[in-house]
Design an enzyme around this catalytic site. Sequence first.
Site, PDB file in Angstrom:
ATOM      1  NE  ARG A   1      -0.769   8.400   8.610  1.00 42.96           N
ATOM      2  CZ  ARG A   1       0.109   8.064   7.813  1.00 42.96           C
ATOM      3  NH1 ARG A   1       1.424   8.032   8.048  1.00 42.96           N
ATOM      4  NH2 ARG A   1      -0.037   7.061   7.111  1.00 42.96           N
TER       5      ARG A   1
ATOM      6  CE  LYS B   1       0.778   5.596   2.514  1.00 42.53           C
ATOM      7  NZ  LYS B   1       1.953   5.179   2.481  1.00 42.53           N
TER       8      LYS B   1
ATOM      9  CE1 TYR C   1       7.523   9.409   4.542  1.00 42.16           C
ATOM     10  CE2 TYR C   1       5.019   9.506   5.016  1.00 42.16           C
ATOM     11  CZ  TYR C   1       6.411   9.708   5.973  1.00 42.16           C
ATOM     12  OH  TYR C   1       7.036   9.736   7.099  1.00 42.16           O
TER      13      TYR C   1
ATOM     14  CG  HIS D   1       6.632   3.716   1.036  1.00 51.18           C
ATOM     15  ND1 HIS D   1       8.045   3.782   1.135  1.00 51.18           N
ATOM     16  CD2 HIS D   1       5.450   4.436   1.315  1.00 51.18           C
ATOM     17  CE1 HIS D   1       7.611   4.929   1.909  1.00 51.18           C
ATOM     18  NE2 HIS D   1       6.216   4.648   2.436  1.00 51.18           N
TER      19      HIS D   1
ATOM     20  CD  GLU E   1       9.708   7.211  -0.083  1.00 47.71           C
ATOM     21  OE1 GLU E   1       9.188   6.872  -1.064  1.00 47.71           O
ATOM     22  OE2 GLU E   1       8.945   8.065   0.580  1.00 47.71           O
TER      23      GLU E   1
ATOM     24  CG  ASP F   1       4.042   1.794   3.151  1.00 46.17           C
ATOM     25  OD1 ASP F   1       3.111   1.581   2.047  1.00 46.17           O
ATOM     26  OD2 ASP F   1       4.539   3.000   4.113  1.00 46.17           O
TER      27      ASP F   1
END
Length: 373
Positions: free
Chosen positions: A15, A75, A94, A96, A118, A270
């Site tokens: 991505r 990511k 993101y 996490h 998120e 994740d």
Amino acid sequence: MKIGCPTEIKPQEFRVGMTPNAAQEAINHGHEVMIQSGAGAGAGFDNAAYEAVGAKIGETAEEIFAWADMIVKVKEPQAVERKMLREGQVLFTYLHLAPDPEQTRDLIESGCTAIAYETVTDDKGGLPLLAPMSEVAGRLAPQMGAWTLQKANGGRGVLMGGVPGVGPAKVVVIGGGVVGTHAARIAAGMGADVTVLDRSLPRMRYLDDVFGGTFKTMYASAGNTAEMAREADMVIGAVLIPGAAAPKLISRAQLSEMKPGAALVDVAIDQGGCFETSKATTHADPIYEVDGIMHYCVANMPGAVARTSTIALGNATMPYMLALADKGWAKACTDDPHLLNGLNVHAGKLTYYAVGKALGIDVTSPQVILKAA
């Protein structure tokens, strides 16, 4: 503002943080955009597509990070990328953080302002920047689980929909949110016998009203969860506590009670995973066996369908990215308390309580941070 988008370097991550459409919107708002050469190739966007809308092409990640006021990714930044972050720079991706103390420490030490996709919320209580990837991961989970169940991959050798005279696979989905709903729909569409476990009676009523007999629902007590796991050919873990570590819902001891070759698909990996025996894997080496049970725990499942995922994510993140660029992070977060909920780290301070609780780190209220800014 200068907006930079580096190539993702997590293994098998195809991505890209900005589509050409997103780059064009930012440029139309008066901002500069630099994309690392080849960053969009895995999602089907070549350098020419970005140059056609006015974006610059940078050769290296170092060039992107040094130039940009805001970094837009998919990511969480890997260790080598975290070393390139600097004080005052905005990171929008993101994160996490709850199961990742090393990343959390590095982001705090960098002095950057890190806003996590998120944990951004909306006025309906949803997670609008997590939802697109939850939809993708939910729809992928039965597909990946079906592959894991194949005998050649160590699974039970059970076909999801069965055939005339042979019953279908029994699939248990733990969690009836976005991931779980999409997983249940696809698994049922493949012909499996599907049960969704959840603790919210209103949510189960909603699922029953909307989907009727497509799949069954059951209250997610510990006893029911253990009973259904024993009977299942596949268990899909789809439980989310926003920003926090996922709860462990199936212990290692329970694996011995499951059918040999059954598949566990952990979409919550994740956030640390919702099975005690879960550990993050990659698309290159996605499955492993523990006590005769096959585990599929790829930490970036949507990366397998990079074009669909990139476009879906870009559609969701674009308005927030533009707000951050147009107003600066402080004014954007002042104007939108839901965007403020995405603030996880700022200027050496952790600002998200669930992460602090999970990692034992002191937290500064984001409202206090805003006042100081």
